[in-house]
Design a protein around this motif. Structure first.
Motif, PDB file in Angstrom:
ATOM      1  N   MET A 101       0.821  -1.257  -0.005  1.00 43.52           N
ATOM      2  CA  MET A 101      -0.127   0.129   0.057  1.00 43.52           C
ATOM      3  C   MET A 101       0.800   1.100  -0.137  1.00 43.52           C
ATOM      4  O   MET A 101       0.510   2.148  -0.820  1.00 43.52           O
ATOM      5  N   LEU A 120       1.335   4.349  -2.635  1.00 42.54           N
ATOM      6  CA  LEU A 120       0.950   5.772  -2.520  1.00 42.54           C
ATOM      7  C   LEU A 120       2.193   6.517  -2.881  1.00 42.54           C
ATOM      8  O   LEU A 120       2.087   7.758  -2.650  1.00 42.54           O
ATOM      9  N   ARG A 167      -2.852   2.490   5.943  1.00 45.65           N
ATOM     10  CA  ARG A 167      -4.116   1.841   5.845  1.00 45.65           C
ATOM     11  C   ARG A 167      -5.174   2.873   5.665  1.00 45.65           C
ATOM     12  O   ARG A 167      -6.022   2.889   4.621  1.00 45.65           O
ATOM     13  N   TYR A 182      -4.484   5.002   2.634  1.00 49.30           N
ATOM     14  CA  TYR A 182      -4.770   4.076   1.430  1.00 49.30           C
ATOM     15  C   TYR A 182      -6.305   4.133   1.035  1.00 49.30           C
ATOM     16  O   TYR A 182      -6.855   4.177  -0.110  1.00 49.30           O
ATOM     17  N   LYS A 223      -8.400   5.612  -2.165  1.00 51.23           N
ATOM     18  CA  LYS A 223      -9.274   4.672  -2.885  1.00 51.23           C
ATOM     19  C   LYS A 223     -10.501   5.180  -3.004  1.00 51.23           C
ATOM     20  O   LYS A 223     -11.248   4.991  -4.166  1.00 51.23           O
TER      21      LYS A 223
END
Length: 102
Positions: free
Chosen positions: A26, A30, A57, A60, A64
């Motif tokens: 991830m 990024l 997280r 991320y 998204k």
């Protein structure tokens, strides 16, 4: 040579930040560097700071969600544009048919 050094840095991040392969994937998506992740390891005095894996997280998920909203808005805009162009072509077809009938 540089790639080997970078992989060593990611191994160091995995150990020091206590993150797994998924979190590292991830972070790479990024565009976060290993140095940035190490710098963001919370200190005992920084109780407000989330652990690195939680921080990555969360970021991320936000990215998204933002990308999904953009894609949805783009699809909606394209659908409207195609409907407009479809309506104008239908009007042109109808006017051509009425000319032929006269």
């Amino acid at each position: 040579m540089a790639n080997k050094k970078r992989e060593e840095e990611w191994k160091e991040v995995k150990k020091r930040c206590r993150v797994g392969d998924e979190t590292i994937r991830m972070a790479k998506e990024l565009g976060i560097s290993p140095k940035t992740m190490i710098k963001n390891i919370p200190n005992k005095a920084e109780k407000w700071k989330a652990p690195v894996d939680v921080w990555i997280r969360d970021m991320y998920e936000k990215v998204k969600e933002k990308n999904a909203k953009k894609a949805k808005a783009k699809a909606k805009r394209l659908r409207k544009e195609s409907e407009k162009s479809g309506d104008s072509s239908l009007k042109a077809d109808n006017s051509n048919q009425s000319d032929k009938q006269d």
